[in-house]
Design a protein around this motif. Structure first.
Motif, PDB file in Angstrom:
ATOM      1  N   LEU A 788       0.803  -1.284   0.166  1.00 12.56           N
ATOM      2  CA  LEU A 788       0.002  -0.139   0.084  1.00 12.56           C
ATOM      3  C   LEU A 788       0.841   1.099   0.148  1.00 12.56           C
ATOM      4  N   ALA A 789       2.115   1.122   0.755  1.00 16.76           N
ATOM      5  CA  ALA A 789       2.937   2.401   0.829  1.00 16.76           C
ATOM      6  C   ALA A 789       3.485   2.765  -0.716  1.00 16.76           C
ATOM      7  N   ILE A 790       3.872   1.487  -1.323  1.00 17.49           N
ATOM      8  CA  ILE A 790       4.572   1.695  -2.794  1.00 17.49           C
ATOM      9  C   ILE A 790       3.402   2.233  -3.669  1.00 17.49           C
ATOM     10  N   LEU A 791       2.129   1.836  -3.564  1.00 18.48           N
ATOM     11  CA  LEU A 791       0.977   2.510  -4.462  1.00 18.48           C
ATOM     12  C   LEU A 791       0.957   3.649  -4.136  1.00 18.48           C
ATOM     13  N   ARG A 792       0.805   4.144  -2.802  1.00 21.43           N
ATOM     14  CA  ARG A 792       0.631   5.496  -2.304  1.00 21.43           C
ATOM     15  C   ARG A 792       1.593   6.389  -2.948  1.00 21.43           C
ATOM     16  N   LYS A 793       2.869   6.017  -2.808  1.00 17.53           N
ATOM     17  CA  LYS A 793       4.034   6.977  -3.152  1.00 17.53           C
ATOM     18  C   LYS A 793       4.035   7.125  -4.774  1.00 17.53           C
ATOM     19  N   LEU A 794       3.703   6.012  -5.438  1.00 23.91           N
ATOM     20  CA  LEU A 794       3.908   6.222  -6.923  1.00 23.91           C
ATOM     21  C   LEU A 794       2.629   7.130  -7.456  1.00 23.91           C
ATOM     22  N   ASN A 795       1.586   6.654  -6.481  1.00 24.64           N
ATOM     23  CA  ASN A 795       0.382   7.626  -7.129  1.00 24.64           C
ATOM     24  C   ASN A 795       0.467   9.184  -6.884  1.00 24.64           C
ATOM     25  N   ALA A 796       1.205   9.426  -5.802  1.00 30.52           N
ATOM     26  CA  ALA A 796       1.529  10.716  -5.671  1.00 30.52           C
ATOM     27  C   ALA A 796       2.738  11.312  -6.562  1.00 30.52           C
ATOM     28  N   GLN A 797       3.663  10.639  -7.044  1.00 32.75           N
ATOM     29  CA  GLN A 797       4.593  11.304  -7.946  1.00 32.75           C
ATOM     30  C   GLN A 797       4.957  10.446  -9.186  1.00 32.75           C
ATOM     31  N   TYR A 798       4.003   9.392  -9.464  1.00 33.65           N
ATOM     32  CA  TYR A 798       4.072   8.593 -10.681  1.00 33.65           C
ATOM     33  C   TYR A 798       5.227   7.553 -10.795  1.00 33.65           C
ATOM     34  N   LYS A 799       6.466   8.176 -10.630  1.00 32.03           N
ATOM     35  CA  LYS A 799       7.468   7.032 -10.684  1.00 32.03           C
ATOM     36  C   LYS A 799       8.522   7.482  -9.714  1.00 32.03           C
ATOM     37  N   CYS A 800       9.492   6.420  -9.197  1.00 33.71           N
ATOM     38  CA  CYS A 800      10.395   6.703  -8.167  1.00 33.71           C
ATOM     39  C   CYS A 800      11.420   5.445  -8.230  1.00 33.71           C
ATOM     40  N   SER A 801      12.695   5.792  -8.092  1.00 34.95           N
ATOM     41  CA  SER A 801      13.729   4.778  -7.872  1.00 34.95           C
ATOM     42  C   SER A 801      13.527   3.709  -6.861  1.00 34.95           C
ATOM     43  N   PHE A 802      13.843   2.371  -7.192  1.00 30.50           N
ATOM     44  CA  PHE A 802      13.618   1.372  -6.338  1.00 30.50           C
ATOM     45  C   PHE A 802      14.720   1.785  -4.815  1.00 30.50           C
ATOM     46  N   GLY A 803      15.522   2.209  -4.934  1.00 31.49           N
ATOM     47  CA  GLY A 803      16.484   2.574  -3.644  1.00 31.49           C
ATOM     48  C   GLY A 803      15.768   3.724  -3.108  1.00 31.49           C
ATOM     49  N   ASP A 804      15.135   4.854  -3.412  1.00 32.85           N
ATOM     50  CA  ASP A 804      14.893   6.220  -2.905  1.00 32.85           C
ATOM     51  C   ASP A 804      13.298   5.468  -2.186  1.00 32.85           C
ATOM     52  N   LEU A 805      12.597   4.576  -2.812  1.00 28.55           N
ATOM     53  CA  LEU A 805      11.437   4.176  -2.428  1.00 28.55           C
ATOM     54  C   LEU A 805      11.298   3.270  -1.276  1.00 28.55           C
ATOM     55  N   ARG A 806      12.457   2.353  -1.351  1.00 27.58           N
ATOM     56  CA  ARG A 806      12.733   1.470  -0.232  1.00 27.58           C
ATOM     57  C   ARG A 806      13.170   2.319   0.839  1.00 27.58           C
ATOM     58  N   TYR A 807      14.063   3.374   0.856  1.00 32.56           N
ATOM     59  CA  TYR A 807      14.342   4.154   1.955  1.00 32.56           C
ATOM     60  C   TYR A 807      13.346   4.955   2.744  1.00 32.56           C
ATOM     61  N   SER A 808      12.343   5.251   2.014  1.00 32.31           N
ATOM     62  CA  SER A 808      11.292   6.272   2.322  1.00 32.31           C
ATOM     63  C   SER A 808      10.323   5.265   3.235  1.00 32.31           C
ATOM     64  N   ILE A 809      10.161   4.002   2.636  1.00 35.79           N
ATOM     65  CA  ILE A 809       9.376   3.266   3.292  1.00 35.79           C
ATOM     66  C   ILE A 809      10.149   2.551   4.746  1.00 35.79           C
ATOM     67  N   GLY A 810      11.325   2.362   4.625  1.00 32.29           N
ATOM     68  CA  GLY A 810      11.905   1.862   5.513  1.00 32.29           C
ATOM     69  C   GLY A 810      11.878   0.410   5.873  1.00 32.29           C
ATOM     70  N   VAL A 811      12.195  -0.489   4.745  1.00 35.36           N
ATOM     71  CA  VAL A 811      12.221  -1.920   4.809  1.00 35.36           C
ATOM     72  C   VAL A 811      13.306  -2.361   4.077  1.00 35.36           C
ATOM     73  N   SER A 812      13.752  -3.589   4.293  1.00 33.45           N
ATOM     74  CA  SER A 812      14.997  -4.222   3.860  1.00 33.45           C
ATOM     75  C   SER A 812      14.843  -4.536   2.353  1.00 33.45           C
ATOM     76  N   LYS A 813      15.985  -4.475   1.702  1.00 35.35           N
ATOM     77  CA  LYS A 813      16.262  -4.661   0.203  1.00 35.35           C
ATOM     78  C   LYS A 813      15.318  -5.998  -0.188  1.00 35.35           C
ATOM     79  N   GLY A 814      15.502  -7.141   0.403  1.00 39.60           N
ATOM     80  CA  GLY A 814      14.719  -8.290  -0.015  1.00 39.60           C
ATOM     81  C   GLY A 814      13.302  -8.181   0.237  1.00 39.60           C
ATOM     82  N   SER A 815      12.989  -7.698   1.336  1.00 39.82           N
ATOM     83  CA  SER A 815      11.459  -7.440   1.568  1.00 39.82           C
ATOM     84  C   SER A 815      10.701  -6.428   0.327  1.00 39.82           C
TER      85      SER A 815
END
Length: 869
Positions: A788-815
């Motif tokens: 849900l956090a991924i969808l919310r973030k992308l809905n707000a700004q259309y695109k985002c890098s995998f790394g930036d999105l992971r850091y903003s959500i605060g989860v491990s790379k594998g998850s």
């Protein structure tokens, strides 16, 4: 074996008493059968019991033979019997009973003639009684009359007792020079007549005096001499009293371990001797040590025991001292209103008692509260009042302490030009008291503060050297001054790194932190441990290790919340919020290339010394969190047991609803079995906390600081477990709470959350589950917080890098990879590599199908919660 008596038996007993062989005297008296009904024998035995500190035994003994004197009121020893009873009562701190008996003695003296010796003893007991009741002026009047009469009668040793107690009067009145004069006169007489019992008391008094003056070496010398004499005599209560004073000197020397062990030894004696007064004193002092160590909950437990012992005694001086210590505890908890209330009540009592020395100390403490509140002008007024009184009292150590705090006020007010005049006063004190290292250290630190506030780089470097030398001075035993130096040193190092980045500066910062860590381990202080972890978190941010910084801050928040350090807890909560808000931009910086740029954007790194509670310049606000929604879930199957929304949550938007749904869905079934508890999760402008307790999970959504929220949820969990009917129902996941239990639960929540009204959500666990099944079944593949956090973030700004999105959500790379793959498989997002800053990076896009899907999900959630909330 019975002792044979002759005409010289009583004289031999008196000689044993004079020589300090009290145990031998008592053994011979107990073994004597011939004289046990004689008045002189009874009084002599009671005198031995008093000198041995066996007050309760002595009182019971006199009560058992009281009829012998009541039937012979013309007996010349009847008056001595009353005086002994009065002394035993006030020694046991049964002050009202002592007053009644001494009034009988006074009336008896008025009826008889030639009772001058007994009159002296009456004045002595009345003076001690009035002192214990907090009436210092009345005490002085009695003691002065007694001294005049004893000198007239040439009763040298009795006169020495009066001089000792008059010295104590001047000590409590803050006139230390006069106190010293009387103590020394008393000591000369006692040493001349070789009375170890009285000498031990005066040596003890002189130890207390020199401790107050800051001459700790001399204080320990007097107190240890007193202790040796008292151990030889065998008076356990007197031994406990000296141990208490020795512990206070160790405390002043910041040797907390030796202070605590000394206090605990004395505390055991006070309990064995059934002395509530001494237990009261030791409980206060043990509480102070735990307070200094940072274990505020243990400190409060000892303070509360002291309060239980003191509440029926009515001694104003004792209550004032206890209130002062409780005020300091509330100060360090961050509960400034409660602290001020304690200090003001203390001021009132001390004003009534006329104790100028303690009065000045409380004014100093109130000034520190004003300082912490940001009321710098009020703080300055209180410091000035305290300073004027301390100068009259002539207590140089405490004068220097107040002057140093005044300098900190001028720093906070940015009135740097006023600092040199105060430093000059410190210089004058230093020249007068060259042996006092604390005064010298405060003057040196004041010089450092003045230099550090200069705009010239050269002056700041000199200040840095000063703070470095003080902090690395192994001979300095005051750890508060060491920490003050360390925080200022770290502050200057970071300022230097901001202007000129160097690896040497970073190494020095690490060295300071390592030394603070060792000091923390040696002191076993939770406060110091928390400050160390805070500095480590800042170092982690400098190294761009944001996850480590967040982890350290979360650990620190748990420590300070557990031990009641609320002032520090609010600082940490603010720090966490700052890093969470800056996290995305901070993560972009590499430790090597952008370290200097990184430092410049760290708004919290501009003043590390704010972390020191006593020197906090920030106004600490105690605004509690604003509650929104609270829910109880079964850890067995994830069902909702009970749900409330608060009146403060009037505008329930879709993001808030979504956050709450995430909680319900994510922490269900398998995950709940892992017994998870979460300190805090940021959901846009909201915060979510979950506490796992027994068979339930409490989920709480709110705005604002998390400090009180965590403590509130833990209290709620304990209240739930203490309520039998509610506990039985919530522990059975298949049962819905009955109306009575729901009402009681609402009352419990209302008690905890005060003014915020609660409104039960009209849903049951089964009906809510059905609603989820019907309305949200088609969205079940994405009902997970990360997706849900991924969808919310992308809905707000259309695109985002995998790394930036992971850091903003605060989860491990594998998850993150797993959840992205799930959403790609559902054709809601797509991923492809693009070159960003000359490097290939995985970029995520929200597909048109994903946009529509997300809008439908929000609509379903809104419909659902419009009906249920």
């Amino acid at each position: 074996m019975a002792v044979k008596t002759d005409d010289g038996f009583m004289e031999r007993i008196k000689e044993l008493i004079h020589d300090g062989d009290l145990r031998e005297a008592l053994e011979q008296l107990d073994a004597c059968n011939e004289l046990q009904s004689e008045s002189e024998y009874i009084l002599l035995k009671s005198r031995v019991l008093i000198k041995l500190g066996h007050y309760q035994t002595g009182l019971e003994y006199l009560k058992s033979v009281e009829r012998l004197f009541q039937n012979q009121k013309d007996n010349p020893h009847y008056l001595d019997f009353l005086l002994h009873m009065g002394e035993l009562y006030h020694s046991l701190n049964e002050l009202e009973k002592s007053r009644i008996v001494l009034e009988k003695a006074e009336n008896t003296i008025k009826k008889r003639n030639e009772m001058d010796v007994q009159k002296c003893i009456l004045f002595l007991n009345q003076g001690i009684l009035e002192k214990k009741m907090g009436n210092l002026e009345e005490s002085y009047k009695c003691l002065s009359k007694g001294l005049e009469l004893s000198e007239k009668l040439n009763l040298k040793t009795l006169a020495s007792e009066f001089k000792n107690h008059i010295g104590l009067y001047y000590f409590y009145s803050g006139e230390l020079d006069k106190a010293d004069k009387y103590f020394r006169e008393s000591l000369r007489i006692q040493e001349r007549y070789r009375d170890d019992y009285l000498t031990s008391w005066t040596l003890n008094s002189m130890g207390v005096l020199y401790r107050s003056r800051g001459d700790f070496e001399q204080a320990l010398r007097f107190l240890n001499r007193s202790l040796v004499m008292r151990e030889k005599i065998g008076n356990q209560i007197a031994i406990a009293s000296t141990l208490n004073n020795i512990g206070m000197v160790y405390h002043d020397l910041n040797d907390l371990s030796r202070a605590l062990s000394t206090y605990l030894k004395g505390h055991e004696i006070s309990i064995e001797m059934n002395s509530e007064f001494h237990e009261f004193v030791f409980c206060i002092n043990i509480g102070i040590i735990y307070h200094r160590k940072g274990s505020l909950s243990s400190a409060m437990a000892y303070y509360m025991r002291s309060y239980e012992l003191a509440k029926n005694r009515g001694n104003k001086l004792e209550l004032a001292g206890l209130l002062n210590n409780m005020g300091l505890l509330y100060k360090d908890r961050g509960e400034l209103k409660e602290a001020l209330d304690c200090f003001n009540r203390c001021i009132k009592l001390k004003d009534e008692c006329g104790n100028n020395h303690e009065y000045a100390r409380v004014l100093h403490n109130i000034g520190r509260i004003k300082m912490m509140s940001g009321n710098y002008n009020d703080a300055l007024r209180k410091y000035t009042q305290s300073l004027e009184m301390l100068k009259v009292i002539d207590n140089p150590n405490e004068v220097s302490d107040v002057l140093f705090d005044i300098i900190n006020v001028y720093v906070a007010l940015d009135e740097i030009d006023r600092i040199p005049a105060v430093i000059q006063e410190l210089h004058q004190l230093e020249r007068k008291h060259t042996e006092n290292k604390l005064i010298r250290t405060r003057r040196i630190l004041a010089d450092g503060l003045l230099l550090s506030n200069s705009s010239r780089l050269r002056e700041k470097l000199k200040a840095q050297e000063i703070f470095h030398n003080v902090f690395f001075d192994d001979d300095l035993i005051d750890y508060d001054l060491k920490i003050f130096a360390a925080l200022n040193l770290a502050d200057l190092i970071i300022l230097e790194l901001q202007s000129t980045w160097s690896s040497d500066g970073l190494l020095e910062l690490e060295s300071v932190l390592e030394r603070i860590s060792r000091l923390s381990d040696n002191q076993n202080s939770y406060i110091l441990l928390a400050r160390t972890l805070l500095l480590r978190s800042k170092l982690a941010v400098i190294r761009s290790n944001i996850e480590e910084a967040l982890s350290l801050l979360t650990e620190t928040e748990k420590i300070v919340t557990k031990h009641g350090l609320l002032a520090l807890a609010f600082e940490i909560s603010e720090q966490l919020d700052i890093i969470l808000k800056q996290k995305e931009s901070l993560e972009k910086h590499s430790p090597a290339m952008n370290a200097q740029e990184l430092l410049k954007q760290l708004v919290f790194a501009t003043s590390l010394k704010r972390l020191h509670i006593d020197d906090c310049k920030k106004k600490i606000t105690h605004q509690c969190e604003i509650p929104i929604v609270l829910a109880l879930l079964s850890k067995e199957n994830g069902r909702i047991i009970y749900t409330h929304r608060f009146q403060s949550a009037q505008d329930v938007n879709s993001e808030l609803v979504e956050s709450f749904i995430q909680t319900i869905v994510h922490y269900s079934r398998n995950l709940l079995e892992k017994n998870i508890s979460i300190g805090r999760i940021e959901f846009h402008e909201h915060t979510l906390i979950m506490v796992s307790f027994d068979s339930i999970l409490i989920s709480y959504l709110f705005d604002g600081s998390s400090v009180m929220a965590i403590e509130r949820l833990e209290n709620l969990a304990q209240m739930l477990m203490a309520h039998i009917s509610i506990r039985e129902q919530i522990c059975n996941a298949g049962i819905v709470l009955d109306p009575h239990s729901r009402g009681r639960l609402a009352d419990l929540i209302s008690e905890l959350f005060g003014s915020y009204k609660v409104q039960e959500m009209e849903i049951s666990c089964q009906s809510f589950e059905n609603e989820i099944d019907k309305r949200l079944f088609e969205f079940k593949s994405v009902l997970h917080p990360v997706r849900l956090a991924i969808l919310r973030k992308l809905n707000a700004q259309y695109k985002c890098s995998f790394g930036d999105l992971r850091y903003s959500i605060g989860v491990s790379k594998g998850s993150m990879k797993y959840h992205v793959e799930t959403l790609v498989k559902e054709r809601l997002i797509e991923s492809r590599y693009e070159f960003i800053e000359a490097r290939p990076r995985l970029v995520l896009y929200l597909r048109p199908e994903g946009v529509k899907y997300y809008e439908n999900l929000q609509s379903a959630l809104n419909v659902l919660f419009t009906q249920t909330i």
